[in-house]
Design a protein around this motif. Structure first.
Motif, PDB file in Angstrom:
ATOM      1  N   VAL B 530      -7.854  13.885   8.664  1.00  0.00           N
ATOM      2  CA  VAL B 530      -6.680  13.253   8.051  1.00  0.00           C
ATOM      3  C   VAL B 530      -7.093  12.601   6.733  1.00  0.00           C
ATOM      4  O   VAL B 530      -8.099  11.903   6.673  1.00  0.00           O
ATOM      5  N   CYS B 535      -1.674  10.020   4.304  1.00  0.00           N
ATOM      6  CA  CYS B 535      -0.962   9.729   5.558  1.00  0.00           C
ATOM      7  C   CYS B 535      -0.028   8.544   5.375  1.00  0.00           C
ATOM      8  O   CYS B 535      -0.426   7.495   4.863  1.00  0.00           O
ATOM      9  N   THR B 536       1.222   8.705   5.796  1.00  0.00           N
ATOM     10  CA  THR B 536       2.220   7.632   5.642  1.00  0.00           C
ATOM     11  C   THR B 536       2.455   6.886   6.959  1.00  0.00           C
ATOM     12  O   THR B 536       3.398   6.115   7.068  1.00  0.00           O
ATOM     13  N   SER B 537       1.624   7.149   7.958  1.00  0.00           N
ATOM     14  CA  SER B 537       1.776   6.537   9.288  1.00  0.00           C
ATOM     15  C   SER B 537       3.103   6.890   9.942  1.00  0.00           C
ATOM     16  O   SER B 537       3.637   6.103  10.720  1.00  0.00           O
ATOM     17  N   CYS B 538       3.627   8.060   9.654  1.00  0.00           N
ATOM     18  CA  CYS B 538       4.924   8.417  10.247  1.00  0.00           C
ATOM     19  C   CYS B 538       4.803   8.738  11.736  1.00  0.00           C
ATOM     20  O   CYS B 538       5.783   8.765  12.454  1.00  0.00           O
ATOM     21  N   LYS B 539       3.582   9.024  12.222  1.00  0.00           N
ATOM     22  CA  LYS B 539       3.294   9.259  13.640  1.00  0.00           C
ATOM     23  C   LYS B 539       3.862  10.571  14.208  1.00  0.00           C
ATOM     24  O   LYS B 539       3.894  10.763  15.430  1.00  0.00           O
ATOM     25  N   VAL B 540       4.312  11.446  13.337  1.00  0.00           N
ATOM     26  CA  VAL B 540       4.846  12.719  13.825  1.00  0.00           C
ATOM     27  C   VAL B 540       3.752  13.517  14.549  1.00  0.00           C
ATOM     28  O   VAL B 540       3.970  14.080  15.622  1.00  0.00           O
ATOM     29  N   CYS B 541       2.534  13.523  13.990  1.00  0.00           N
ATOM     30  CA  CYS B 541       1.470  14.316  14.619  1.00  0.00           C
ATOM     31  C   CYS B 541       1.106  13.781  16.004  1.00  0.00           C
ATOM     32  O   CYS B 541       0.648  14.532  16.860  1.00  0.00           O
ATOM     33  N   ALA B 557      -3.027   8.100  11.071  1.00  0.00           N
ATOM     34  CA  ALA B 557      -3.506   9.064  12.059  1.00  0.00           C
ATOM     35  C   ALA B 557      -5.012   9.235  11.919  1.00  0.00           C
ATOM     36  O   ALA B 557      -5.567   9.138  10.814  1.00  0.00           O
ATOM     37  N   CYS B 574       2.655  18.051   9.782  1.00  0.00           N
ATOM     38  CA  CYS B 574       2.609  16.920   8.843  1.00  0.00           C
ATOM     39  C   CYS B 574       3.356  17.275   7.554  1.00  0.00           C
ATOM     40  O   CYS B 574       2.959  18.175   6.827  1.00  0.00           O
ATOM     41  N   PHE B 576       3.532  15.527   4.987  1.00  0.00           N
ATOM     42  CA  PHE B 576       2.901  14.942   3.794  1.00  0.00           C
ATOM     43  C   PHE B 576       1.580  15.621   3.461  1.00  0.00           C
ATOM     44  O   PHE B 576       0.800  15.105   2.680  1.00  0.00           O
ATOM     45  N   ALA B 578      -1.135  15.735   4.906  1.00  0.00           N
ATOM     46  CA  ALA B 578      -2.266  14.807   5.016  1.00  0.00           C
ATOM     47  C   ALA B 578      -3.389  15.376   5.894  1.00  0.00           C
ATOM     48  O   ALA B 578      -4.473  14.811   5.947  1.00  0.00           O
ATOM     49  N   ILE B 579      -3.123  16.480   6.593  1.00  0.00           N
ATOM     50  CA  ILE B 579      -4.143  17.012   7.501  1.00  0.00           C
ATOM     51  C   ILE B 579      -4.624  18.367   6.985  1.00  0.00           C
ATOM     52  O   ILE B 579      -3.816  19.233   6.629  1.00  0.00           O
TER      53      ILE B 579
HETATM   54  S1  SF4 Z   1       2.077  13.578  10.543  1.00  0.00           S
HETATM   55 FE1  SF4 Z   1       0.856  13.336   8.678  1.00  0.00          FE
HETATM   56  S2  SF4 Z   1       1.703  11.517   7.714  1.00  0.00           S
HETATM   57 FE2  SF4 Z   1       2.457  11.504   9.805  1.00  0.00          FE
HETATM   58  S3  SF4 Z   1       0.938  10.251  10.907  1.00  0.00           S
HETATM   59 FE3  SF4 Z   1       0.268  12.383  11.142  1.00  0.00          FE
HETATM   60  S4  SF4 Z   1      -1.167  12.674   9.425  1.00  0.00           S
HETATM   61 FE4  SF4 Z   1      -0.012  10.812   8.955  1.00  0.00          FE
END
Ligand code: SF4
Ligand code: SF4
Lengths: 192, 603
Positions: B530, B535-541, B557, B574, B576, B578-579
């Motif tokens: 990550v 990462c915006t801390s959206c927690k989707v992952c 994440a 993700c 964004f 970010a991964i």
């Molecule tokens: S989905 Fe992407 S942006 Fe959202 S918490 Fe996971 S790594 Fe971060």
């Protein structure tokens, strides 16, 4: 001799069944009657795993009793706490100083307890923490942590040292022999 | 003779070898699976195979017995429900070569949907049942069962339980008995159960029962141990071992053969005793007979000991108020550690998408049942093997009568589809269902520890085999036009297919294909990482429920590279970006493809 019980616990995939197999073979070689129990199935998908070994002159039940287990060998801290009710009042709790978040914690639904060591010390007569996972990484292979823990257990049991070494040599693939012998020594000579 | 520490299941396999068994079949199911996996160690002398379900496995064993060969069939308790039809016929037909049926029951439901007591089947089908109490007896009982089966012309049921199957204790190894040479001789009156023949066979079955009851009185494994007081314990299976711990001074009657019940043996045992405890797991079977035989005796059974769950010395003592089981530490105060889909499991993306589209699935039996647990929470029914498809159709039709529909799919694995899903799918097509069936094809029976199945391309004996292609089977065989195939790691393609097919007013099948990640284990794919900045801390992952993903102290994440399998599913969800893969040895540049794997490359 009165039947003794050992409970090994941890997370699926940590090599718990290999460790309890090794332990059972040593006890059998030492001349005891041995019974071992484990549950397969769902536990293999990252759930908690328990394997138990009982030994003595004549062993009936393969299961240990609550408050009557002589040794608990925990491969993970939270699992040590989960199984503490089995430990006898005089029993020894040997714990890998290693935290593995269960999924409800990793996904933010629950919290991993912060004070496990303190709780264990309150509930058990003797608690030994060993950074087995870190020591195994230092030896070059994280997987050797189970033999380090077995080494620690061996240092607390009255079984001749050569028996342990014999079984390790017989059980592990030749290319891991040196690693595992070193791992055993590391656990056996560990001083907290 | 050499002594070895064997599990009960290994001991059954060894018993089959020593008893001269030459045919063995099974459908995998915990806690029975390792029986056939160990029988195959003797493949020089025993033909071992997986049936597509327990019914076919039982019928194949019966066929083998027709030739005079000694045959064994193994299954978990609920498997015998599937095989109940041939079981009852086999009782009437009897055994030419021995027919040994192993049922591994699961008191406590460690990995089952119920805790039925399969001794009921032995009584209903009128065949003897043996219950070993440790591994030595498990081995011995197979040898005894072969003798009983051939001398009384009957199938024999051996009831194992999770504890006897999965405990290890010392077993003395013996030599193999030379089996008879098989030869097929026609016997119309015995093996063709036309009503006229069956009527005659039933007479013989009832006579056989009487003879077996007499035999049971003298069966050498029905052991009496003299005690020091006037308390008696009658026990079967592993409960005997718990009893010995709790009642060191009592007399014991260990019933290795609880049915047909040894009436005279029990009477003699009970005569000098004041109180009799009956220890058995699950239902009061021995107890019921004991009370019938000795109505005046003080008998203590399920009025005190629990009907539910496993026995143990703790349970026996607590039931008798000899021990207080109040724990010093309340384990409900700490987080549970439920099992989960593996990192890189090819089922994750499907359940994630079902959740996203708010589709609840009709579940089935396999690893993918774990899609029911949070955070995926995408499965609200699970009944039995194959029921996903049929339950789906029932719901659809009942709602349709009231002009209603819901968004639902059935989710079933390849092995379960072969086992009993295929008939349900035929029902869907024939009855003009409109729902969507998702078949998760990972080309192996994963849950029970990776057994081969008709889609794997190999057999239990390690030979290559024709690979039944589910897509072709459904599209060309059943003529279902809307049959689609998608890669289990392709989040977007799964999403679009689901969206389109769920709305389609016709039946459809989506085969989500990708071998189980554990089969690729040796392949070194790059793990994921990550990018903390992105990462915006959206927690989707985190909603994937992947054991490698967690969030760190500041809510970002975090991926544990040691656990990550590099499947790349999280990178796709993700928004964004970010991964990403840690290095360029990512999955998509890996030399292993689905096709190369399926053609036998497991490197
Ligand atoms: S989905 Fe992407 S942006 Fe959202 S918490 Fe996971 S790594 Fe971060
Ligand atoms: S064993 Fe295979 S199919 Fe089962 S959860 Fe793990 S990756 Fe998925």
């Amino acid at each position: 001799m009165k039947t003794k019980s050992i409970l090994i616990c941890g997370v699926g995939g940590q090599g718990i069944l290999t460790a309890s197999d090794l332990l059972s073979d040593v006890l059998l070689l030492a001349g005891f009657q041995v019974k071992k129990s484990e549950v397969h199935g769902m536990s293999q998908r990252g759930g908690d795993v328990i394997s138990t070994v009982r030994y003595g002159d004549e062993v009936f039940s393969p299961l240990p009793a609550l408050n009557e287990t002589d040794y608990i060998l925990a491969f993970e801290k939270l699992e040590a706490l989960r199984n503490i009710n089995y430990l006898s009042r005089k029993g020894i709790m040997l714990v890998n100083d290693f935290a593995w978040q269960p999924l409800p914690v990793a996904s933010g639904l629950e919290k991993y307890p912060a004070d496990i060591e303190a709780q264990l010390r309150k509930l058990a007569a003797e608690v030994v923490l060993i950074p087995a996972t870190r020591l195994a990484v230092e030896l070059g292979n994280e997987k050797a942590s189970n033999v380090i823990l077995i080494g620690l257990l061996a240092s607390r049991m009255e079984i001749d040292r050569p028996l342990w070494l014999d079984v390790i040599i017989k059980k592990v693939p030749p290319r891991f022999k040196d690693l595992n012998l070193k791992a055993f020594e590391t656990g056996f000579n560990f001083r907290p | 003779m050499a002594k070895e520490l064997l599990s009960g299941n290994e001991a059954i396999a060894r018993g089959a070898y020593e008893a001269g068994v030459t045919f063995a079949s099974a459908y995998p199911g915990t806690p029975s699976t390792e029986i056939l996996e160990n029988v195959v160690r003797y493949k020089e002398v025993i033909h071992a195979q997986w049936g597509v379900n327990e019914k076919t496995a039982m019928e194949e064993a019966l066929g083998a017995s027709f030739t005079g060969a000694r045959a064994l069939v193994a299954m978990k308790h609920v498997g015998l429900n599937v095989a109940a039809d041939p079981l009852f016929s086999a009782s009437y037909i009897g055994a030419t070569g021995a027919l040994i049926i192993i049922s591994a029951d699961d008191p406590g439901m460690h990995s089952s949907q119920n805790e039925q007591d399969n001794r009921h089947y032995a009584i209903a089908a009128k065949i003897p049942v043996l219950e070993p109490s440790d591994s030595q007896e498990a081995k011995d009982m197979v040898i005894e069962a072969v003798k009983i089966s051939e001398s009384f012309d009957t199938p024999v049921l051996i009831r194992m339980t999770t504890r006897t199957s999965h405990s290890r204790s010392a077993v003395e190894l013996g030599e193999r008995l030379e089996p008879p040479v098989p030869e097929y001789k026609s016997d119309f009156f015995k093996r063709n159960l036309l009503p006229g023949n069956a009527r005659r066979r039933h007479v013989l079955v009832e006579e056989r029962q009487k003879k077996l009851a007499v035999f049971s009185d003298d069966f050498k494994y029905n052991t009496v141990i003299k005690g020091k007081n006037r308390i008696g314990v009658v026990a079967s299976g592993v409960s005997y071992q718990y009893g010995r711990e709790v009642f060191p001074d009592a007399s014991f009657l260990k019933l290795a053969m609880p049915y047909p019940f040894p009436v005279n043996l029990f009477k003699r045992f009970a005569a000098k005793l004041d109180t009799i405890y009956i220890l058995e797991e699950n239902d009061p079977i021995i107890e019921t007979f004991a009370r019938l035989v000795e109505p005046g005796k003080k008998i203590i059974g399920k009025d005190v000991f629990p009907l539910l769950g496993e026995m143990s010395q703790d349970v026996v003592q607590a039931s008798l108020k000899l021990k207080d089981l109040t724990p010093r530490f309340d384990v409900n105060t700490i987080p549970r550690r439920p099992p989960s889909l593996c990192t890189g499991c090819p089922h994750t993306a499907l359940f994630y998408n079902l959740g996203l589209q708010k589709v609840n699935s009709r579940g089935d039996i396999g690893c993918y049942t774990l899609g029911a647990l949070p955070p995926l929470s995408a499965m609200d029914t699970c009944v039995d093997m194959g029921a996903s498809i049929t339950v789906l159709l029932g719901i659809e039709k009942a709602l349709a009568k009231a002009e209603k529909t819901i968004k639902q799919v059935a989710v079933i694995g390849d092995s379960t589809f072969f086992h009993s899903g295929i008939t349900g799918l035929i029902d869907v097509i024939y009855n003009k269902g409109q729902s969507t069936v998702v078949i998760l094809d990972n080309s192996i029976t994963a849950m029970t520890g990776h057994q081969e199945n008709p889609g794997s391309g190999t057999t239990l004996m390690g030979e290559t085999a024709p690979r039944i292609d589910i897509v072709k089977l459904v599209r060309d065989g059943l003529g279902l036009e809307h049959t689609y195939e998608v890669d289990g790691y392709d989040v977007k393609a799964i999403k679009e297919l689901l969206k389109r097919e769920i709305l389609r007013p016709e039946p459809s099948v989506i085969v989500v294909r990708r071998p189980c990640i554990l089969l690729y284990r040796k392949a070194k794919w790059s793990p994921m990482r990550v990018d903390g900045e992105a990462c915006t801390s959206c927690k989707v992952c985190l909603r994937l429920g992947c054991p490698a993903i967690s969030s760190d102290a500041d809510g970002k994440a975090f991926i544990n590279e040691a656990l990550c399998s590099g499947c790349g599913v999280c990178a796709q969800v993700c928004a964004f970006k970010a991964i990403s893969f840690v290095d360029d040895k990512g999955l998509h540049s890996s030399s292993i493809t689905l096709e190369s794997y399926l053609s036998g490359d497991r490197s």
